[in-house]
Design an enzyme around this catalytic site. Structure first.
Site, short mmCIF file in Angstrom:
data_model
loop_
_atom_site.label_atom_id
_atom_site.label_comp_id
_atom_site.label_asym_id
_atom_site.label_seq_id
_atom_site.Cartn_x
_atom_site.Cartn_y
_atom_site.Cartn_z
N ASP A 49 -1.22 -4.40 -5.59
CA ASP A 49 0.05 -3.47 -6.78
C ASP A 49 1.31 -3.38 -6.65
OD1 ASP A 49 0.19 -1.40 -8.57
OD2 ASP A 49 0.51 0.13 -6.57
N ALA A 64 0.82 -1.16 -0.38
CA ALA A 64 0.11 0.09 0.23
C ALA A 64 0.22 1.25 -0.04
CB ALA A 64 -0.76 0.11 0.96
N LYS A 112 -3.02 3.83 -3.79
CA LYS A 112 -4.44 2.71 -4.06
C LYS A 112 -5.27 2.76 -3.01
CE LYS A 112 -2.64 1.61 -8.18
NZ LYS A 112 -0.98 2.14 -7.62
N GLU A 162 1.39 -2.32 4.78
CA GLU A 162 3.04 -2.18 3.82
C GLU A 162 4.25 -2.95 4.88
OE1 GLU A 162 4.06 -0.87 0.96
OE2 GLU A 162 6.63 -1.20 1.80
N CYS A 186 3.49 -1.57 -12.47
CA CYS A 186 3.82 -0.21 -13.77
C CYS A 186 4.77 -0.72 -14.27
CB CYS A 186 4.07 0.87 -13.12
SG CYS A 186 5.37 0.32 -11.57
#
Ligand code: SAM
Length: 458
Positions: A181, A114, A119, A137, A234
């Site tokens: 993510d 996170a 997000k 995290e 990404c």
């Protein structure tokens, strides 16, 4: 800007890749700045960097492009949590969730990777008040910035944890939605961060792919049957995108979900080679945003149904009736919350999350939960900064509106002068949004902005 040849070669047969346009957009030097508004902190546009003519991000109703990058540090509304500076492509997460999850229901959502919170703040704005967001995290040094951004966002239904993905195996079949993510090789951000080009290597792409598989395998047991898994990176590399989607479908008993994408958005739908899993690619030469990949899945069945979680009770203390009366004077709807005391600090969480807090507390390391109200000393609440930024604070709490110059002095933790004769604790507001607390004494004003948050920029 010279892009790695090995990357360009690896993308030759990937759907939507157009080398000439791709290289050109990287060489153009164009930088795109976008922000996403906090729908819980509506503010008057005239004071802000926004105006009504701002171009909207096509796939997110709260997303806007800015014509140039301002100094966010010198905008008090940034510190008030009125918006989050977020790369536009990744705001597509909102659309992916709207299409795959019934967001009107009370749901439990995990944002596994996170920090710094892009997000998570988006997810918090999407879910209902009765829902819970666990924002995790693993890297300890990155949890602080995550907590800070969640605090600014101001919501009570978020718990910030600092755990390894495998720790979540203690919470079997718990979450309705998990967002991964994933840490990745970062090629999607080359235009924004040219340093990342030097760090890129084929070997690192391979290592990232292996780590992504590990993370997904570790986390899948905590997703409910029929729950939604969202995976994003990404990176442009198939090894981290379609090949992971393929692996997930094959190994983790999940089905791929197809998303509807408006043809004008420039997003490219791909399918993985073996299992035809759907994925959505964002190329900066096709969309107004950076490189991004996202895929959605639904979990078919429980991997280990025999597992029975036993939850221990949390160790928090309850407030006395008198203490509850003290904190109530600061809250909009005090009956919506339950309160706990940890080392004298009082925390408020939505009443319906009481059991969830106990469950998560027994399994994970919690960095932050709900909103810290402050410390009660001799029947007085010493209010915490989290309460100032929280959207639960009562309108009737004394507040003093200041101009931009005074707001910036306050955010720098300098001495401030205000024309206000009501002694005691007061919220300092800019454009009606609280920035933090001050204590008004007879001959001065004490600035309670947290020292470690103060802005150093002149
Ligand atoms: N979701 C964030 C946002 O929108 O602001 C960005 C997340 S970033 C792409 C990936 C995150 O994964 C980083 O914060 C990184 O510290 C974390 N991470 C690194 N290694 C990890 C691991 N082995 N397991 C889980 N998370 C990891």
């Amino acid at each position: 800007m010279l892009l790695p040849v090995a990357l360009l070669n690896s993308l030759q047969n990937v759907l939507g890749f157009d080398q000439e346009a791709f290289e050109k957009v990287h060489q153009s030097g164009e930088q795109i700045t976008s922000i996403r508004r906090n729908p819980n902190k509506i503010f008057n546009n005239q004071y802000s960097i926004f105006n009504d003519q701002l171009e909207q991000v096509p796939w997110n109703p709260n997303g806007y492009y800015l014509p140039e990058r301002p100094s966010f540090t010198l905008d008090p509304l940034f510190h008030a949590g009125a918006y989050y500076v977020q790369e536009a492509s990744s705001m597509f997460l909102e659309e992916a969730l709207k299409q795959t999850v019934d967001l009107s229901q009370p749901i439990k959502v995990l944002d596994l990777c996170a920090a710094p919170g892009g997000k998570s703040t988006l997810l918090q704005s999407l879910i209902s008040d009765k829902s819970l967001l666990v924002s995790n995290e693993v890297i300890k040094t990155r949890v602080n910035i995550l907590s800070e951004n969640i605090t600014k966002w101001g919501a009570t239904n978020v718990i910030v944890t600092n755990n390894d993905p495998k720790d979540f195996q203690r919470l079997r079949n718990y979450f309705d939605v998990i967002v991964v993510d994933a840490p990745c090789s970062g090629s999607g951000l080359f235009r924004k961060d040219t340093e990342a080009i030097n760090e890129w290597s084929e070997q690192n792409v391979e290592l990232c792919g292996q780590r992504q598989q590990r993370i997904l395998a570790d986390i899948i047991p905590s997703l409910k049957d029929g729950g939604t898994l969202i995976y994003s990176t990404c990176s442009y590399s198939e090894t981290e995108d379609e090949e992971i989607a393929d692996w997930v479908v094959e190994e983790l008993e999940v089905g791929s979900l197809k998303l509807e994408v408006d043809g004008n958005w420039g997003i490219v739908e791909t399918q993985s080679k073996k299992n035809n899993a759907f994925g959505y690619r964002f190329y900066p030469n096709k969309v107004k945003g950076e490189g991004f990949f996202i895929a959605a899945f639904t979990k078919k069945k429980t991997l280990d149904e025999a597992f029975q979680e036993k939850f221990k009770k949390g160790k928090s203390e309850r407030l006395t009736a008198k203490e509850i009366e003290v904190v109530k004077t600061y809250l909009k709807n005090p009956s919506d919350f339950f309160f706990i005391k940890q080392k004298d600090e009082v925390i408020a969480l939505p009443s319906h999350l009481e059991q969830d807090l106990a469950t998560i507390q027994s399994s994970l390391y919690i960095k932050k939960a709900g909103i810290k109200l402050g410390t009660i000393i001799r029947d007085e609440l010493i209010p915490d900064h989290e309460l100032a930024l929280g959207t639960i604070v009562k309108e009737k709490v004394p507040s003093v509106e200041v101009d931009k110059e005074t707001a910036l002095q306050y955010l720098r933790k300098q001495e401030i002068k205000i024309d206000f004769d009501k002694r005691g604790w007061s919220l300092l507001t800019y454009n009606q949004l609280p920035l933090g607390w001050v204590k008004v004494l007879h001959n001065r004003v004490n600035n309670y902005y947290p020292a470690n948050w103060r802005i150093l920029n002149k």
